[in-house]
Design a protein around this motif. Sequence first.
Motif, PDB file in Angstrom:
ATOM      1  N   ARG A 211     -18.375 -11.684 -12.393  1.00 53.93           N
ATOM      2  CA  ARG A 211     -18.172 -12.905 -11.617  1.00 53.93           C
ATOM      3  C   ARG A 211     -16.847 -12.913 -10.853  1.00 53.93           C
ATOM      4  NH1 ARG A 211     -19.893 -17.067 -16.425  1.00 53.93           N
ATOM      5  NH2 ARG A 211     -22.039 -16.351 -16.685  1.00 53.93           N
ATOM      6  N   ASN A 212     -16.290 -11.752 -10.587  1.00 53.68           N
ATOM      7  CA  ASN A 212     -15.034 -11.707  -9.846  1.00 53.68           C
ATOM      8  C   ASN A 212     -15.325 -11.646  -8.353  1.00 53.68           C
ATOM      9  OD1 ASN A 212     -12.647 -10.106  -8.486  1.00 53.68           O
ATOM     10  ND2 ASN A 212     -11.850 -11.094 -10.318  1.00 53.68           N
ATOM     11  N   MET A 213     -14.812 -12.618  -7.611  1.00 52.25           N
ATOM     12  CA  MET A 213     -15.144 -12.746  -6.195  1.00 52.25           C
ATOM     13  C   MET A 213     -14.546 -11.630  -5.351  1.00 52.25           C
ATOM     14  SD  MET A 213     -14.962 -16.839  -5.558  1.00 52.25           S
ATOM     15  CE  MET A 213     -16.314 -17.872  -6.114  1.00 52.25           C
ATOM     16  N   ILE A 214     -13.315 -11.216  -5.638  1.00 54.37           N
ATOM     17  CA  ILE A 214     -12.704 -10.159  -4.847  1.00 54.37           C
ATOM     18  C   ILE A 214     -13.410  -8.831  -5.108  1.00 54.37           C
ATOM     19  CG2 ILE A 214     -10.608  -8.797  -4.534  1.00 54.37           C
ATOM     20  CD1 ILE A 214      -8.969 -11.231  -4.767  1.00 54.37           C
ATOM     21  N   TRP A 215     -13.748  -8.552  -6.351  1.00 52.50           N
ATOM     22  CA  TRP A 215     -14.457  -7.310  -6.666  1.00 52.50           C
ATOM     23  C   TRP A 215     -15.778  -7.234  -5.897  1.00 52.50           C
ATOM     24  CZ3 TRP A 215     -13.870  -2.632  -8.614  1.00 52.50           C
ATOM     25  CH2 TRP A 215     -15.001  -1.897  -8.953  1.00 52.50           C
ATOM     26  N   ASN A 216     -16.534  -8.321  -5.928  1.00 56.73           N
ATOM     27  CA  ASN A 216     -17.819  -8.329  -5.242  1.00 56.73           C
ATOM     28  C   ASN A 216     -17.661  -8.315  -3.721  1.00 56.73           C
ATOM     29  OD1 ASN A 216     -20.216  -8.694  -7.279  1.00 56.73           O
ATOM     30  ND2 ASN A 216     -18.534  -9.940  -8.061  1.00 56.73           N
ATOM     31  N   LEU A 217     -16.572  -8.910  -3.221  1.00 56.52           N
ATOM     32  CA  LEU A 217     -16.319  -8.902  -1.785  1.00 56.52           C
ATOM     33  C   LEU A 217     -16.129  -7.481  -1.267  1.00 56.52           C
ATOM     34  CD1 LEU A 217     -15.633 -10.367   0.896  1.00 56.52           C
ATOM     35  CD2 LEU A 217     -13.272 -10.516   0.072  1.00 56.52           C
TER      36      LEU A 217
END
Length: 335
Positions: A211-217
């Motif tokens: 659920r990490n937004m930067i990782w998924n970005l």
Amino acid sequence: MSGTEQLRDLEADAFVRARDEGHPWFAHTGHAARLPPRAAEPCRTADRRSLVAGGGFRQHGGHGPGTARRLPEEPPGRGLPADAGLDGGTRRRTPGLRREEVARLAGISVDYYARLEQARGPRPSRQVLGALSRALRLHDDERTYLFHLAGEQPGPPAGPSPHVSPGIRHLLDRLDDTPAFVIDAKYELLAWNPMAVALMGDPAVVMPESRNMIWNLFTGPAPADPAADTFADECVADLRAASVRYPADEGIRSLIARLRAASPDFTRRWDEHQVCVRRSTSKRFDHPVHGELVFTCEVLDIADAGQKVIFYTAEAGSHTAWVLCSLRRQPAHAV
């Protein structure tokens, strides 16, 4: 069939295929969620960190010999030995940690800790104060107070808190017409409200470590919107600011290392050494039923916890505002 009825009939597969399609939780722009019939309740995180000593190191009466007192304002159920990985036993007179347990957790002798409690020992070092803060699981303000009692200046906080306060969770619940969620300093998604679920899907179906937004970005599909480039720059600059504020936080350091290994795009931006703290911005969604939606993202900074509350608002009378009204009418249900 109305737009709202069509929306309710869509499958709840948005998060299952988030890495394949790019999900609006984890990108600047993207397709809005395909929703289940009803929106889910917000994520609940229980904060059971204990506090077993207060008012300096001096022992106060009424708690029995050998037991560090708990602050009177602490709610029931905190300060339990189980919170520190200790066996509570069956013959404990009070629920708080015993003196020898605090000393063991801090790595100091029971005699030294007893002298600190009674204000008759030498002034503790910064290392001892840090060990006691960790043993007692103090909040940042309590840790600062402990250092000041001993005549020391506290160092930087250990890291952002993973625990969302009851007050913030209540705020999310009350926002029944505004999508809102909580992230920490490393962009870990911590909590959200039913309106956020109605707009973007249910994060509960995704494993917490994903659920990490930067990782998924930076590791998911590249967004097509040109504005995403600016958004990515802001995220990286914000993460760099967090790494300076929390230099000892293993979660932030690990995330940066993994991103540098996995994403040349992140590495390029990181090596530019830009620093900023994200505040208001805009975001665009391509909704499967209602088309393009445009939001203003307002940011409430919770500095003492290293967290941010993100609110998605729409211009009054706009198409996006009308869509939010239609989503609001969908009944919520528990996960």
